[in-house]
Design a protein around this motif. Sequence first.
Motif, PDB file in Angstrom:
ATOM      1  N   VAL A 197      -8.066 -15.296   4.058  1.00 17.80           N
ATOM      2  CA  VAL A 197      -7.500 -14.272   4.937  1.00 17.80           C
ATOM      3  C   VAL A 197      -8.067 -12.935   4.483  1.00 17.80           C
ATOM      4  O   VAL A 197      -8.023 -12.615   3.294  1.00 17.80           O
ATOM      5  N   SER A 198      -8.597 -12.142   5.399  1.00 17.82           N
ATOM      6  CA  SER A 198      -9.197 -10.867   5.003  1.00 17.82           C
ATOM      7  C   SER A 198      -8.150  -9.915   4.438  1.00 17.82           C
ATOM      8  O   SER A 198      -6.957 -10.007   4.766  1.00 17.82           O
ATOM      9  N   ALA A 199      -8.604  -8.994   3.622  1.00 14.30           N
ATOM     10  CA  ALA A 199      -7.697  -7.991   3.046  1.00 14.30           C
ATOM     11  C   ALA A 199      -7.032  -7.187   4.157  1.00 14.30           C
ATOM     12  O   ALA A 199      -5.839  -6.866   4.076  1.00 14.30           O
ATOM     13  N   LYS A 200      -7.782  -6.887   5.203  1.00 15.17           N
ATOM     14  CA  LYS A 200      -7.220  -6.146   6.335  1.00 15.17           C
ATOM     15  C   LYS A 200      -6.063  -6.921   6.974  1.00 15.17           C
ATOM     16  O   LYS A 200      -5.017  -6.346   7.281  1.00 15.17           O
ATOM     17  N   MET A 201      -6.239  -8.224   7.155  1.00 15.97           N
ATOM     18  CA  MET A 201      -5.176  -9.035   7.758  1.00 15.97           C
ATOM     19  C   MET A 201      -3.996  -9.190   6.808  1.00 15.97           C
ATOM     20  O   MET A 201      -2.845  -9.214   7.248  1.00 15.97           O
ATOM     21  N   ILE A 202      -4.248  -9.258   5.506  1.00 12.14           N
ATOM     22  CA  ILE A 202      -3.140  -9.332   4.549  1.00 12.14           C
ATOM     23  C   ILE A 202      -2.285  -8.087   4.679  1.00 12.14           C
ATOM     24  O   ILE A 202      -1.054  -8.165   4.765  1.00 12.14           O
ATOM     25  N   ARG A 203      -2.929  -6.915   4.734  1.00 16.45           N
ATOM     26  CA  ARG A 203      -2.174  -5.666   4.898  1.00 16.45           C
ATOM     27  C   ARG A 203      -1.410  -5.666   6.220  1.00 16.45           C
ATOM     28  O   ARG A 203      -0.260  -5.228   6.287  1.00 16.45           O
ATOM     29  N   HIS A 204      -2.044  -6.175   7.275  1.00 13.25           N
ATOM     30  CA  HIS A 204      -1.380  -6.250   8.585  1.00 13.25           C
ATOM     31  C   HIS A 204      -0.146  -7.152   8.524  1.00 13.25           C
ATOM     32  O   HIS A 204       0.913  -6.805   9.047  1.00 13.25           O
ATOM     33  N   TYR A 205      -0.283  -8.317   7.892  1.00  9.00           N
ATOM     34  CA  TYR A 205       0.848  -9.235   7.774  1.00  9.00           C
ATOM     35  C   TYR A 205       1.990  -8.608   6.969  1.00  9.00           C
ATOM     36  O   TYR A 205       3.158  -8.815   7.278  1.00  9.00           O
ATOM     37  N   GLU A 206       1.651  -7.819   5.966  1.00 11.37           N
ATOM     38  CA  GLU A 206       2.686  -7.129   5.191  1.00 11.37           C
ATOM     39  C   GLU A 206       3.383  -6.066   6.044  1.00 11.37           C
ATOM     40  O   GLU A 206       4.609  -5.984   6.068  1.00 11.37           O
ATOM     41  N   ARG A 207       2.591  -5.251   6.755  1.00 11.44           N
ATOM     42  CA  ARG A 207       3.171  -4.197   7.603  1.00 11.44           C
ATOM     43  C   ARG A 207       4.061  -4.774   8.697  1.00 11.44           C
ATOM     44  O   ARG A 207       5.087  -4.194   9.042  1.00 11.44           O
ATOM     45  N   SER A 208       3.653  -5.901   9.254  1.00  8.18           N
ATOM     46  CA  SER A 208       4.420  -6.504  10.348  1.00  8.18           C
ATOM     47  C   SER A 208       5.644  -7.266   9.854  1.00  8.18           C
ATOM     48  O   SER A 208       6.465  -7.708  10.649  1.00  8.18           O
ATOM     49  N   GLY A 209       5.745  -7.447   8.538  1.00  8.90           N
ATOM     50  CA  GLY A 209       6.889  -8.149   7.973  1.00  8.90           C
ATOM     51  C   GLY A 209       6.740  -9.658   7.951  1.00  8.90           C
ATOM     52  O   GLY A 209       7.681 -10.368   7.606  1.00  8.90           O
ATOM     53  N   LEU A 210       5.568 -10.150   8.311  1.00  5.59           N
ATOM     54  CA  LEU A 210       5.355 -11.601   8.295  1.00  5.59           C
ATOM     55  C   LEU A 210       5.412 -12.128   6.863  1.00  5.59           C
ATOM     56  O   LEU A 210       5.987 -13.193   6.618  1.00  5.59           O
ATOM     57  N   ILE A 211       4.810 -11.389   5.955  1.00  5.89           N
ATOM     58  CA  ILE A 211       4.895 -11.741   4.538  1.00  5.89           C
ATOM     59  C   ILE A 211       5.488 -10.549   3.793  1.00  5.89           C
ATOM     60  O   ILE A 211       5.417  -9.414   4.257  1.00  5.89           O
ATOM     61  N   ARG A 212       6.056 -10.842   2.646  1.00  6.12           N
ATOM     62  CA  ARG A 212       6.684  -9.762   1.871  1.00  6.12           C
ATOM     63  C   ARG A 212       5.611  -8.816   1.347  1.00  6.12           C
ATOM     64  O   ARG A 212       4.462  -9.209   1.120  1.00  6.12           O
ATOM     65  N   THR A 213       6.005  -7.578   1.125  1.00  8.39           N
ATOM     66  CA  THR A 213       5.096  -6.600   0.554  1.00  8.39           C
ATOM     67  C   THR A 213       4.819  -6.974  -0.893  1.00  8.39           C
ATOM     68  O   THR A 213       5.736  -7.337  -1.637  1.00  8.39           O
ATOM     69  N   SER A 214       3.580  -6.910  -1.277  1.00 11.40           N
ATOM     70  CA  SER A 214       3.198  -7.298  -2.631  1.00 11.40           C
ATOM     71  C   SER A 214       3.712  -6.295  -3.649  1.00 11.40           C
ATOM     72  O   SER A 214       4.009  -5.153  -3.326  1.00 11.40           O
ATOM     73  N   SER A 215       3.786  -6.768  -4.873  1.00 10.27           N
ATOM     74  CA  SER A 215       4.125  -5.847  -5.959  1.00 10.27           C
ATOM     75  C   SER A 215       2.905  -4.965  -6.202  1.00 10.27           C
ATOM     76  O   SER A 215       1.798  -5.273  -5.769  1.00 10.27           O
ATOM     77  N   ARG A 216       3.130  -3.863  -6.901  1.00 11.92           N
ATOM     78  CA  ARG A 216       2.037  -2.921  -7.158  1.00 11.92           C
ATOM     79  C   ARG A 216       1.900  -2.647  -8.649  1.00 11.92           C
ATOM     80  O   ARG A 216       2.878  -2.674  -9.388  1.00 11.92           O
ATOM     81  N   THR A 217       0.681  -2.359  -9.034  1.00  6.28           N
ATOM     82  CA  THR A 217       0.458  -1.920 -10.407  1.00  6.28           C
ATOM     83  C   THR A 217       0.865  -0.459 -10.507  1.00  6.28           C
ATOM     84  O   THR A 217       1.156   0.185  -9.489  1.00  6.28           O
ATOM     85  N   GLN A 218       0.868   0.072 -11.688  1.00  7.95           N
ATOM     86  CA  GLN A 218       1.201   1.484 -11.863  1.00  7.95           C
ATOM     87  C   GLN A 218       0.205   2.374 -11.131  1.00  7.95           C
ATOM     88  O   GLN A 218       0.546   3.463 -10.691  1.00  7.95           O
ATOM     89  N   ALA A 219      -1.009   1.891 -10.984  1.00  5.90           N
ATOM     90  CA  ALA A 219      -2.035   2.645 -10.264  1.00  5.90           C
ATOM     91  C   ALA A 219      -1.916   2.476  -8.747  1.00  5.90           C
ATOM     92  O   ALA A 219      -2.670   3.087  -7.993  1.00  5.90           O
ATOM     93  N   GLY A 220      -0.972   1.640  -8.287  1.00  5.02           N
ATOM     94  CA  GLY A 220      -0.751   1.463  -6.852  1.00  5.02           C
ATOM     95  C   GLY A 220      -1.506   0.314  -6.216  1.00  5.02           C
ATOM     96  O   GLY A 220      -1.444   0.141  -5.000  1.00  5.02           O
TER      97      GLY A 220
END
Length: 130
Positions: free
Chosen positions: A12-35
């Motif tokens: 799955v492309s990084a762009k689609m992963i971000r889209h799935y997160e924004r749309s709520g299909l998948i949970r938002t990933s955790s982030r490092t301290q650098a974001g």
Amino acid sequence: MNIGDAARASGVSAKMIRHYERSGLIRTSSRTQAGYRQYRERDVHLLRFVRRARDLGFSLDQIGQLLSLWDDPGRASADVKRLAEAHIADLDARIAALTEMRTTLEALAQACHGDHRPDCPILQGIADAP
């Protein structure tokens, strides 16, 4: 793993992963301290599930339903089957519509001489359609 690694591992492309997160299909990933987004193997497995469901033509809404059922250990398989059968019926309707379009266009193409004359049964058939 970062989003690029998750994209490569899941197909799955990084762009689609971000889209799935924004749309709520998948949970938002955790982030490092650098974001930077961080993904686990379970997230990759989930993304593969989403990719496969998309390959089978399920809509994002249907995939959301499938994911809810997948996450519910008390689900009834009948609920999953009902969703799949509804999708099959939709695919059958689309196949019938595409077949009808192909048959019509094939007939118009066969009626066309394809020569230097300006008259064109294809354009006429499209123009005369109700």
